[in-house]
Design a protein around this motif. Structure first.
Motif, PDB file in Angstrom:
ATOM      1  N   THR A 162       7.020  -7.102  -9.473  1.00 18.27           N
ATOM      2  CA  THR A 162       7.573  -6.407  -8.309  1.00 18.27           C
ATOM      3  C   THR A 162       8.498  -7.386  -7.582  1.00 18.27           C
ATOM      4  N   ILE A 206       9.864  -8.633  -1.844  1.00 21.79           N
ATOM      5  CA  ILE A 206      10.788  -8.692  -0.696  1.00 21.79           C
ATOM      6  C   ILE A 206      10.206  -8.044   0.558  1.00 21.79           C
ATOM      7  N   TRP A 234      12.042   2.384  -7.694  1.00 24.97           N
ATOM      8  CA  TRP A 234      12.089   1.343  -6.652  1.00 24.97           C
ATOM      9  C   TRP A 234      12.755   1.881  -5.378  1.00 24.97           C
ATOM     10  N   ASP A 255       3.604  -4.978   8.464  1.00 23.91           N
ATOM     11  CA  ASP A 255       4.550  -4.175   9.238  1.00 23.91           C
ATOM     12  C   ASP A 255       3.744  -2.999   9.779  1.00 23.91           C
ATOM     13  N   ASN A 298       1.940  -0.486   7.237  1.00 26.65           N
ATOM     14  CA  ASN A 298       0.504  -0.758   7.102  1.00 26.65           C
ATOM     15  C   ASN A 298      -0.297   0.450   7.582  1.00 26.65           C
ATOM     16  N   CYS A 341      -4.384   6.165   2.306  1.00 25.08           N
ATOM     17  CA  CYS A 341      -5.571   5.856   1.479  1.00 25.08           C
ATOM     18  C   CYS A 341      -6.833   6.470   2.073  1.00 25.08           C
TER      19      CYS A 341
HETATM   20  C1  LIG Z   1      -3.385  -0.272   2.442  1.00 21.24           C
HETATM   21  C2  LIG Z   1      -1.932  -0.698   2.305  1.00 21.24           C
HETATM   22  C3  LIG Z   1      -1.325  -1.460   3.290  1.00 21.24           C
HETATM   23  C4  LIG Z   1       0.028  -1.805   3.185  1.00 21.24           C
HETATM   24  N1  LIG Z   1       0.596  -2.574   4.168  1.00 21.24           N
HETATM   25  C5  LIG Z   1       1.917  -2.871   4.105  1.00 21.24           C
HETATM   26  C6  LIG Z   1       2.544  -3.637   5.127  1.00 21.24           C
HETATM   27  O1  LIG Z   1       1.917  -4.030   6.111  1.00 21.24           O
HETATM   28  N2  LIG Z   1       3.864  -3.933   4.990  1.00 21.24           N
HETATM   29  C7  LIG Z   1       4.595  -3.489   3.897  1.00 21.24           C
HETATM   30  O2  LIG Z   1       5.795  -3.790   3.815  1.00 21.24           O
HETATM   31  N3  LIG Z   1       4.034  -2.751   2.941  1.00 21.24           N
HETATM   32  C8  LIG Z   1       2.720  -2.434   2.995  1.00 21.24           C
HETATM   33  N4  LIG Z   1       2.153  -1.704   1.989  1.00 21.24           N
HETATM   34  C9  LIG Z   1       3.032  -1.156   0.912  1.00 21.24           C
HETATM   35  C10 LIG Z   1       3.157  -2.024  -0.354  1.00 21.24           C
HETATM   36  O3  LIG Z   1       1.888  -2.406  -0.809  1.00 21.24           O
HETATM   37  C11 LIG Z   1       3.998  -3.270  -0.140  1.00 21.24           C
HETATM   38  O4  LIG Z   1       5.235  -2.931   0.460  1.00 21.24           O
HETATM   39  C12 LIG Z   1       4.322  -3.953  -1.476  1.00 21.24           C
HETATM   40  O5  LIG Z   1       3.124  -4.264  -2.161  1.00 21.24           O
HETATM   41  C13 LIG Z   1       5.098  -5.236  -1.225  1.00 21.24           C
HETATM   42  O6  LIG Z   1       5.346  -5.879  -2.438  1.00 21.24           O
HETATM   43  P1  LIG Z   1       6.810  -5.953  -3.013  1.00 21.24           P
HETATM   44  O7  LIG Z   1       7.736  -6.441  -1.959  1.00 21.24           O
HETATM   45  O8  LIG Z   1       6.746  -6.737  -4.294  1.00 21.24           O
HETATM   46  O9  LIG Z   1       7.112  -4.419  -3.283  1.00 21.24           O
HETATM   47  P2  LIG Z   1       7.997  -3.636  -4.348  1.00 21.24           P
HETATM   48  O10 LIG Z   1       7.056  -2.883  -5.195  1.00 21.24           O
HETATM   49  O11 LIG Z   1       9.005  -4.476  -4.999  1.00 21.24           O
HETATM   50  O12 LIG Z   1       8.721  -2.544  -3.405  1.00 21.24           O
HETATM   51  C14 LIG Z   1       9.943  -2.858  -2.713  1.00 21.24           C
HETATM   52  C15 LIG Z   1       9.801  -2.617  -1.244  1.00 21.24           C
HETATM   53  O13 LIG Z   1       9.596  -1.233  -0.986  1.00 21.24           O
HETATM   54  C16 LIG Z   1       8.772  -1.074   0.166  1.00 21.24           C
HETATM   55  N5  LIG Z   1       7.543  -0.398  -0.226  1.00 21.24           N
HETATM   56  C17 LIG Z   1       6.933  -0.403  -1.426  1.00 21.24           C
HETATM   57  N6  LIG Z   1       5.839   0.363  -1.419  1.00 21.24           N
HETATM   58  C18 LIG Z   1       5.736   0.859  -0.172  1.00 21.24           C
HETATM   59  C19 LIG Z   1       4.823   1.721   0.470  1.00 21.24           C
HETATM   60  N7  LIG Z   1       3.773   2.262  -0.171  1.00 21.24           N
HETATM   61  N8  LIG Z   1       5.006   2.000   1.770  1.00 21.24           N
HETATM   62  C20 LIG Z   1       6.052   1.489   2.449  1.00 21.24           C
HETATM   63  N9  LIG Z   1       6.968   0.681   1.894  1.00 21.24           N
HETATM   64  C21 LIG Z   1       6.811   0.367   0.597  1.00 21.24           C
HETATM   65  C22 LIG Z   1       8.449  -2.471   0.668  1.00 21.24           C
HETATM   66  O14 LIG Z   1       9.371  -2.812   1.658  1.00 21.24           O
HETATM   67  C23 LIG Z   1       8.624  -3.308  -0.589  1.00 21.24           C
HETATM   68  O15 LIG Z   1       8.894  -4.653  -0.326  1.00 21.24           O
HETATM   69  C24 LIG Z   1       0.789  -1.369   2.061  1.00 21.24           C
HETATM   70  C25 LIG Z   1       0.164  -0.606   1.070  1.00 21.24           C
HETATM   71  C26 LIG Z   1      -1.180  -0.271   1.183  1.00 21.24           C
HETATM   72  C27 LIG Z   1      -1.812   0.568   0.094  1.00 21.24           C
END
Ligand SMILES: Cc1cc2nc3c(=O)[nH]c(=O)nc-3n(C[C@H](O)[C@H](O)[C@H](O)COP(=O)(O)OP(=O)(O)OC[C@H]3O[C@@H](n4cnc5c(N)ncnc54)[C@H](O)[C@@H]3O)c2cc1C
Length: 466
Positions: free
Chosen positions: A238, A241, A270, A372, A376, A383
């Motif tokens: 992933t 970012i 994505w 965030d 979050n 969930c």
């Molecule tokens: C219980 C729980 C709590 C979470 N808390 C946060 C949090 O506080 N801050 C946060 O940014 N994300 C949160 N997420 C969403 C997600 O898990 C993370 O954005 C992601 O794991 C970050 O890793 P990445 O940058 O490699 O994401 P990638 O998979 O590369 O996705 C790219 C970007 O897309 C956005 N994104 C991806 N999935 C989600 C999603 N489900 N909801 C909103 N945006 C998303 C994020 O900005 C992420 O960086 C949460 C998910 C769960 C299930």
């Protein structure tokens, strides 16, 4: 505070969660309006609420240090202040002749109130404040249903979002081309460093826009297959970012431009994740009660049992469910947890341990580097089945099956639970079934999953009947 041009009218740009000099909407506009000085304020009251192992303070510090260095190279500087935000901003008026104060909008309810107050304070001195959208592609009430209401169903929101993007495009604001419009400033002394205030340096991702660009670049070659790989926590596939979008070390526009530069299943998936981020931002803005309450208010009355011993076991990665414990240990050690495992851990807390989602949300808020409020809260409520467009309450993750499916060879579990590393690929998902297990100091499961599933369904069904 020594300025070389302190009597010349100036634009003031206030950095907040947009810690970069490139493609920064508010900064671009300030630099287009005349000579600029820039500041960042460490809010003392906010810092006082944080634990010393909060991973974000050092990330912010690294990011503002990079901006300072870049500005010093061109003979300017970033003014870094510490104290009450209102007071610190107003203090600048005693040194500089400020014409306009510019900032990028923040949609968290408390930030909106603070910003309104600051706007009033500056109006008293006849100084205008200008605000810009920078944090999301579409914000506030820009995307509405045909009845002019905010969306609460993601798929419908996404369709409208995509149409609007196709119509309006995703324009960059090339602030990086206007940096000569920064005022010359003598080097400024910093009023705050995390070390001085006891904040610990964790082995987490490094701050700053340079690292953010590197993370995006590293991800570019993984984008086309993101849809196939994103659910496997042992893989490093992933983007990472999340924290950069949280603190603005990376522009959301640049991220969307990357997503739309390709047209394959990976890039479309994505892009959908980036749209989830906008979706939850507008949920928070339009339904701010979600900060403390269930989006579906009938679920405020769920009879969680809230066992504090189980909660501590969950926090410490000691529940006896390996995939859950590996996730919680990843979070505690690195400030990051893979998205699939975040879902498993959150579901387990609410539906196996029957603990209020707000306890888990709060714990993640303390530990996550990419924390965030909007994302979050939105994801926790998804969930916990209390949110808009959430997981139906009767669909409950089986942690053993999730583990076998998404970490089939136990690589992720072995990484974070070394005491289980001797178990084979089958046993590692459910070590209490194995004789060898007694030899390790890993706990036996604190609950029985099938029993807890029945109790969770009863808890929700009771509310439905009311
Ligand atoms: C219980 C729980 C709590 C979470 N808390 C946060 C949090 O506080 N801050 C946060 O940014 N994300 C949160 N997420 C969403 C997600 O898990 C993370 O954005 C992601 O794991 C970050 O890793 P990445 O940058 O490699 O994401 P990638 O998979 O590369 O996705 C790219 C970007 O897309 C956005 N994104 C991806 N999935 C989600 C999603 N489900 N909801 C909103 N945006 C998303 C994020 O900005 C992420 O960086 C949460 C998910 C769960 C299930």
């Amino acid at each position: 505070m020594a300025a070389t041009h302190n009597q010349e009218p100036t634009q003031l740009f206030w950095f907040r969660r947009d810690l970069r000099l490139n493609d920064n909407h508010g900064l671009f506009s300030a630099l287009n309006n005349g000579k600029v000085i820039a500041c960042f304020v460490w809010d003392r009251d906010l810092l006082n609420t944080l634990q010393l192992d909060n991973p974000r303070v050092n990330f912010i510090h690294q990011s503002i240090c990079e901006i300072k260095q870049q500005l010093q190279l061109i003979g300017s500087d970033l003014i870094v202040l510490y104290g009450n935000t209102q007071e610190q901003l107003l203090k600048l008026l005693t040194t500089y002749k400020i014409k306009t104060l510019h900032w990028n909008e923040d949609y968290e309810p408390w930030a909106i109130i603070r910003d309104q107050q600051i706007q009033k304070d500056f109006m008293d001195y006849e100084i205008h404040c200008k605000m810009y959208k920078d944090q999301t592609i579409f914000a506030k009430r820009e995307i509405l249903t045909q009845q002019s209401k905010p969306y609460s169903v993601y798929s419908a929101y996404k369709n409208t979002w995509l149409k609007k993007l196709a119509h309006e495009g995703c324009q960059s604001y090339l602030s990086e081309n206007l940096l000569t419009n920064f005022h010359q400033l003598q080097p400024q002394k910093d009023d705050f460093t995390p070390l001085q205030h006891g904040f610990e340096q964790l082995p987490a991702l490094t701050g700053g826009a340079t690292q953010a660009q590197q993370r995006l670049l590293n991800f570019t070659s993984k984008l086309a297959t993101y849809n196939l790989n994103r659910d496997y926590p042992f893989q490093d596939l992933t983007s990472y970012i999340g924290v950069d979008l949280r603190f603005g070390t990376l522009s959301i526009r640049q991220s969307v431009q990357l997503a739309t530069s390709q047209n394959n299943d990976g890039s479309l998936t994505w892009l959908s994740e980036l749209i989830w981020r906008d979706f939850f931002s507008q949920v928070l803005f339009n339904f701010p009660y979600v900060v403390t309450q269930a989006f579906r208010i009938e679920y405020n009355n769920l009879a969680y049992t809230n066992n504090p011993v189980w909660f501590t076991a969950w926090c410490n990665g000691q529940t006896g469910f390996p995939i859950v414990d590996a996730g919680m240990r990843q979070l505690n050690q690195t400030g990051f947890m893979h998205n699939r495992v975040r879902m498993i851990c959150a579901s387990f807390l609410c539906k196996d341990l029957l603990i209020d989602w707000r306890w888990g949300e709060d714990y993640f808020a303390k530990k996550l580097l990419d924390y965030d409020l909007a994302s979050n809260n939105g994801n926790w409520q998804w969930c916990a089945s209390t949110g808009c467009d959430a997981q139906p309450y009767f669909r409950i993750f089986n942690p053993y099956l999730q583990s076998k499916k998404f970490d089939p060879e136990g690589e992720y579990i072995r990484k974070f639970i070394p005491e289980l590393s001797h178990l084979d690929n089958k046993a590692i998902h459910c070590p209490s079934n194995v004789d060898l297990f007694s030899a390790t100091n890993y706990p036996t499961p604190i609950v029985n999953h099938p029993t807890q599933v029945k109790l969770a369904k009863i808890m929700f069904a009771t509310i439905k009947k009311d």
